[in-house]
Scaffold this active site. Structure first.
Site, PDB file in Angstrom:
ATOM      1  N   TYR A 237      40.252  10.779  60.498  1.00 30.10           N
ATOM      2  CA  TYR A 237      38.812  10.569  60.656  1.00 30.10           C
ATOM      3  C   TYR A 237      38.205   9.868  59.436  1.00 30.10           C
ATOM      4  O   TYR A 237      37.555   8.815  59.578  1.00 30.10           O
ATOM      5  CB  TYR A 237      38.098  11.888  60.949  1.00 30.10           C
ATOM      6  CG  TYR A 237      36.649  11.716  61.312  1.00 30.10           C
ATOM      7  CD1 TYR A 237      36.280  11.231  62.558  1.00 30.10           C
ATOM      8  CD2 TYR A 237      35.639  12.016  60.398  1.00 30.10           C
ATOM      9  CE1 TYR A 237      34.944  11.048  62.901  1.00 30.10           C
ATOM     10  CE2 TYR A 237      34.303  11.847  60.726  1.00 30.10           C
ATOM     11  CZ  TYR A 237      33.959  11.357  61.970  1.00 30.10           C
ATOM     12  OH  TYR A 237      32.636  11.173  62.295  1.00 30.10           O
TER      13      TYR A 237
ATOM     14  N   ASN B  75      29.101   3.499  68.632  1.00 36.61           N
ATOM     15  CA  ASN B  75      29.050   4.934  68.392  1.00 36.61           C
ATOM     16  C   ASN B  75      30.295   5.678  68.868  1.00 36.61           C
ATOM     17  O   ASN B  75      30.590   6.766  68.387  1.00 36.61           O
ATOM     18  CB  ASN B  75      27.804   5.512  69.086  1.00 36.61           C
ATOM     19  CG  ASN B  75      27.722   7.021  68.981  1.00 36.61           C
ATOM     20  OD1 ASN B  75      27.471   7.570  67.923  1.00 36.61           O
ATOM     21  ND2 ASN B  75      27.945   7.707  70.103  1.00 36.61           N
TER      22      ASN B  75
ATOM     23  N   ASP C  48      35.804   1.626  78.528  1.00 42.07           N
ATOM     24  CA  ASP C  48      36.779   2.061  77.535  1.00 42.07           C
ATOM     25  C   ASP C  48      36.756   1.051  76.394  1.00 42.07           C
ATOM     26  O   ASP C  48      37.108  -0.121  76.584  1.00 42.07           O
ATOM     27  CB  ASP C  48      38.170   2.113  78.177  1.00 42.07           C
ATOM     28  CG  ASP C  48      39.264   2.532  77.208  1.00 42.07           C
ATOM     29  OD1 ASP C  48      38.981   2.720  76.009  1.00 42.07           O
ATOM     30  OD2 ASP C  48      40.421   2.669  77.657  1.00 42.07           O
ATOM     31  N   VAL C  49      36.344   1.481  75.196  1.00 42.64           N
ATOM     32  CA  VAL C  49      36.193   0.538  74.082  1.00 42.64           C
ATOM     33  C   VAL C  49      37.529   0.020  73.562  1.00 42.64           C
ATOM     34  O   VAL C  49      37.562  -0.935  72.785  1.00 42.64           O
ATOM     35  CB  VAL C  49      35.385   1.151  72.922  1.00 42.64           C
ATOM     36  CG1 VAL C  49      33.958   1.453  73.349  1.00 42.64           C
ATOM     37  CG2 VAL C  49      36.074   2.387  72.349  1.00 42.64           C
TER      38      VAL C  49
ATOM     39  N   LYS D 249      36.760   5.940  59.424  1.00 44.75           N
ATOM     40  CA  LYS D 249      35.362   5.660  59.104  1.00 44.75           C
ATOM     41  C   LYS D 249      35.244   4.796  57.853  1.00 44.75           C
ATOM     42  O   LYS D 249      34.322   3.978  57.732  1.00 44.75           O
ATOM     43  CB  LYS D 249      34.586   6.967  58.948  1.00 44.75           C
ATOM     44  CG  LYS D 249      34.423   7.733  60.258  1.00 44.75           C
ATOM     45  CD  LYS D 249      33.753   6.896  61.342  1.00 44.75           C
ATOM     46  CE  LYS D 249      33.499   7.660  62.616  1.00 44.75           C
ATOM     47  NZ  LYS D 249      32.812   6.847  63.644  1.00 44.75           N
TER      48      LYS D 249
ATOM     49  N   ASP E  98      30.205   4.885  78.372  1.00 45.15           N
ATOM     50  CA  ASP E  98      31.125   5.918  77.892  1.00 45.15           C
ATOM     51  C   ASP E  98      32.319   5.908  78.827  1.00 45.15           C
ATOM     52  O   ASP E  98      32.310   5.222  79.858  1.00 45.15           O
ATOM     53  CB  ASP E  98      30.432   7.290  77.882  1.00 45.15           C
ATOM     54  CG  ASP E  98      30.966   8.200  76.782  1.00 45.15           C
ATOM     55  OD1 ASP E  98      32.204   8.247  76.585  1.00 45.15           O
ATOM     56  OD2 ASP E  98      30.158   8.864  76.113  1.00 45.15           O
TER      57      ASP E  98
END
Length: 280
Positions: free
Chosen positions: A191, A102, A75-76, A195, A48
């Site tokens: 959002y 996630n 950090d993604v 998704k 995370d």
């Protein structure tokens, strides 16, 4: 024709020889995903932006059955950060077998006094749009590219992209009204857009890596009860077939199914776990 395997039901879900990476691991559902994988014996790489309570959570995961735990900030949206995560995981555990994408931003408007106007589509800020797309879409792309490539090289692996029911159906803006019918804010446009992109990317990558032995699926959760006001909980619950919001641990079984050999012939799909929300 070969006879079917005599694997037991429990062995289908066994992850004792697998290393599982969970991004956004310190969030409400991230922790539950880690707990589910640990209970099946996986080695857990929990990452995370801030793993501040990492020590106590790592001990919890070991107590639940994890055969190894690595906690690491990452950090993604940063290739360098994900490369460091990959190298650390491979050095400690020698393989990468499961990736749970996630990490995500579920956009919130910070000030209640301005929430209604700031969340209107007509005024929605470009900086919010770009930031959420960067984490929710680019983050899934980068983590899959950098970590999933190791799975493709090894010829096996399972990637689970956490999407949302709002990637399948439009947000019900009526949920965000008071009992008197006053709109308090609007669910953001970014959002559901992000998704929906995750679902398309899931299908793309499943097709691309199918012959490499890497399965790629999406898990779409419904709303989780987590301290919302009673009116919202009642309104949301009335829209589900089961008459309630999800508990944080309601997704453990679905995640284990997609991560393990129990879903060995499942790829490119979206497993919706929403209490029947999208069936209405």
């Amino acid at each position: 024709m070969n006879a079917p395997s005599a694997m037991s039901a429990s062995s289908l879900f066994d992850l004792h020889d697998r290393t599982a990476v969970v991004t956004g691991a310190m969030g409400l559902l991230g922790k539950e995903h880690c707990r589910a994988l640990a209970s099946a014996g996986a080695r857990i790489v929990a990452t995370d932006l801030d793993t501040g309570s990492a020590l106590s959570f790592a001990e919890e995961l070991r107590a639940r059955g994890a055969s190894g735990v690595l906690m690491m900030d990452a950090d993604v949206t940063s290739p360098e950060s994900l490369l460091a995560l990959r190298d650390a995981a491979l050095e400690q555990f020698g393989a990468l077998d499961v990736l749970v994408n996630n990490a995500a931003i579920d956009d919130k408007v910070e000030l209640p006094a301005t929430a209604l106007e700031e969340s209107r589509f007509e005024q929605y800020a470009l900086r919010r749009w770009r930031r959420a797309l960067d984490v929710n879409v680019t983050g899934v792309f980068l983590a899959s590219q950098i970590l999933g490539t190791e799975m493709a090289k090894a010829g096996r692996g399972s990637i689970v992209n956490v999407a949302s029911t709002y990637g399948v159906v439009a947000p019900d803006q009526a949920l965000y009204r008071t009992p008197q019918g006053e709109q308090t804010f609007f669910k953001s446009p970014v959002y559901p857009t992000s998704k929906g992109a995750v679902l398309s990317f899931t299908r793309y990558l499943a097709a691309y890596w199918g012959d490499a032995g890497v399965r790629v699926n999406a898990l779409s959760p419904g709303g989780v009860q987590n301290g919302q006001d009673a009116h919202f909980v009642a309104s949301y619950s009335s829209r589900t077939l089961l008459g309630r919001m999800a508990r944080p641990d309601d997704y453990r079984g679905a995640l284990l199914f997609l991560a393990s050999d129990a879903s060995a012939y499942v790829t490119g799909t979206n497993l919706i776990v929403d209490g029947g929300w999208t069936a209405k």
